[in-house]
Design a protein around this motif. Structure first.
Motif, PDB file in Angstrom:
ATOM      1  N   LYS A  93       4.235  -2.711 -12.495  1.00 13.98           N
ATOM      2  CA  LYS A  93       3.338  -1.936 -11.940  1.00 13.98           C
ATOM      3  C   LYS A  93       3.167  -1.988 -10.401  1.00 13.98           C
ATOM      4  O   LYS A  93       3.797  -2.889  -9.850  1.00 13.98           O
ATOM      5  N   GLY A  94       2.971  -0.774  -9.864  1.00 17.21           N
ATOM      6  CA  GLY A  94       2.864  -0.431  -8.407  1.00 17.21           C
ATOM      7  C   GLY A  94       4.182  -0.750  -7.906  1.00 17.21           C
ATOM      8  O   GLY A  94       5.166  -0.222  -8.201  1.00 17.21           O
ATOM      9  N   MET A  95       4.190  -1.897  -6.798  1.00 19.02           N
ATOM     10  CA  MET A  95       5.230  -2.074  -6.055  1.00 19.02           C
ATOM     11  C   MET A  95       6.415  -2.772  -7.001  1.00 19.02           C
ATOM     12  O   MET A  95       7.763  -2.897  -6.591  1.00 19.02           O
ATOM     13  N   TRP A  96       6.029  -3.358  -8.225  1.00 18.45           N
ATOM     14  CA  TRP A  96       7.019  -3.836  -9.103  1.00 18.45           C
ATOM     15  C   TRP A  96       7.864  -2.846  -9.758  1.00 18.45           C
ATOM     16  O   TRP A  96       8.478  -3.255 -10.561  1.00 18.45           O
ATOM     17  N   SER A  97       7.729  -1.416  -9.631  1.00 20.65           N
ATOM     18  CA  SER A  97       8.113  -0.684 -10.411  1.00 20.65           C
ATOM     19  C   SER A  97       9.737  -0.364  -9.578  1.00 20.65           C
ATOM     20  O   SER A  97      10.488   0.265 -10.117  1.00 20.65           O
ATOM     21  N   GLN A  98       9.672  -0.633  -8.461  1.00 22.87           N
ATOM     22  CA  GLN A  98      10.892  -0.686  -7.535  1.00 22.87           C
ATOM     23  C   GLN A  98      11.792  -1.708  -7.889  1.00 22.87           C
ATOM     24  O   GLN A  98      11.588  -2.703  -8.163  1.00 22.87           O
ATOM     25  N   VAL A 155      -4.069  -6.843  -6.963  1.00 22.55           N
ATOM     26  CA  VAL A 155      -3.082  -8.028  -7.387  1.00 22.55           C
ATOM     27  C   VAL A 155      -2.544  -7.085  -8.753  1.00 22.55           C
ATOM     28  O   VAL A 155      -1.290  -6.925  -9.054  1.00 22.55           O
ATOM     29  N   SER A 156      -3.258  -7.264  -9.854  1.00 22.74           N
ATOM     30  CA  SER A 156      -3.110  -6.848 -11.143  1.00 22.74           C
ATOM     31  C   SER A 156      -2.643  -5.609 -11.289  1.00 22.74           C
ATOM     32  O   SER A 156      -2.037  -5.038 -12.232  1.00 22.74           O
ATOM     33  N   ASN A 157      -2.712  -4.370 -10.177  1.00 18.03           N
ATOM     34  CA  ASN A 157      -2.260  -3.137 -10.366  1.00 18.03           C
ATOM     35  C   ASN A 157      -1.013  -2.976  -9.458  1.00 18.03           C
ATOM     36  O   ASN A 157      -0.470  -1.879  -9.296  1.00 18.03           O
ATOM     37  N   GLY A 158      -0.694  -4.226  -9.069  1.00 15.12           N
ATOM     38  CA  GLY A 158       0.618  -4.015  -8.126  1.00 15.12           C
ATOM     39  C   GLY A 158       0.880  -3.291  -6.718  1.00 15.12           C
ATOM     40  O   GLY A 158       1.648  -3.138  -6.343  1.00 15.12           O
ATOM     41  N   ALA A 191       1.551  -8.275 -13.406  1.00 17.10           N
ATOM     42  CA  ALA A 191       1.881  -7.002 -12.827  1.00 17.10           C
ATOM     43  C   ALA A 191       3.328  -6.682 -12.809  1.00 17.10           C
ATOM     44  O   ALA A 191       3.837  -5.535 -13.118  1.00 17.10           O
ATOM     45  N   LYS A 192       4.080  -7.692 -12.501  1.00 22.05           N
ATOM     46  CA  LYS A 192       5.712  -7.762 -12.398  1.00 22.05           C
ATOM     47  C   LYS A 192       6.092  -7.427 -13.668  1.00 22.05           C
ATOM     48  O   LYS A 192       7.057  -6.430 -13.770  1.00 22.05           O
ATOM     49  N   LEU A 193       5.661  -8.179 -14.738  1.00 21.26           N
ATOM     50  CA  LEU A 193       6.266  -7.782 -16.237  1.00 21.26           C
ATOM     51  C   LEU A 193       6.003  -6.704 -16.316  1.00 21.26           C
ATOM     52  O   LEU A 193       6.621  -5.975 -17.216  1.00 21.26           O
ATOM     53  N   LYS A 194       5.017  -5.867 -16.002  1.00 19.13           N
ATOM     54  CA  LYS A 194       4.663  -4.424 -16.451  1.00 19.13           C
ATOM     55  C   LYS A 194       5.076  -3.412 -15.622  1.00 19.13           C
ATOM     56  O   LYS A 194       4.759  -2.261 -15.952  1.00 19.13           O
TER      57      LYS A 194
END
Length: 157
Positions: free
Chosen positions: A130-135, A101-104, A125-128
């Motif tokens: 990260k991972g899927m939240w980079s989209q 979760v913390s890595n997205g 993770a969303k704020l940073k």
């Protein structure tokens, strides 16, 4: 899919150490406990499906984290409908479920979990990004599965 023998299921402790012998996807692993394979479904989380963006990366993250290693499995003795043990997996004081979760690479599966620490990790993770939240847009795995099963049903008609 391999299933546990009845006697092992009955005697499976809530905490045990086992070697990871397989990674099915980001949130499902296989361990060897007392020479028997046990399929583990990671509690509190849901990773993107293999065909979704970040699905393969989630699987790779899980493999890098624990494949071939002895991990601690902590469960409440519950199984899902596919007969997978629902559990938290730790290795060297790190919790795989929370690391995903913390890595997205996973979302907090709020439908089945009330543990707010996962919500906090997801928000960070969303704020940073990260991972899927980079989209720009991410589709939750449970929504993706519903859409896919509806398409399959329509194609069969």
């Amino acid at each position: 899919m391999l299933f546990l023998s009845f006697s092992l299921v009955k005697n499976l402790p809530n905490e045990f150490t086992a070697k990871v012998i397989g990674v099915k996807d980001g949130d499902t692993i296989e361990v060897l406990y007392k020479k028997e394979p046990v399929i583990i479904r990671l509690e509190h989380i849901d990773c993107p499906e293999k065909k979704q963006a970040f699905g393969q990366k989630a699987k790779q993250f899980t493999a890098d984290f624990c494949f071939g290693k002895k991990v601690k499995v902590i469960s409440k003795g519950k199984f899902d409908r596919y007969r997978r043990l629902i559990a938290v997996v730790t290795y060297k004081d790190k919790i795989l479920n929370k690391e995903l979760v913390s890595n997205g690479y996973a979302l907090h599966f709020k439908k089945y979990s009330k543990d707010t620490s996962y919500t906090i990790l997801e928000e960070q993770a969303k704020l940073k990004k990260k991972g899927m939240w980079s989209q720009e847009e991410s589709i939750a795995p449970w929504i993706y599965r519903k859409r896919t099963s509806k398409k399959d049903t329509l194609q069969k008609l």
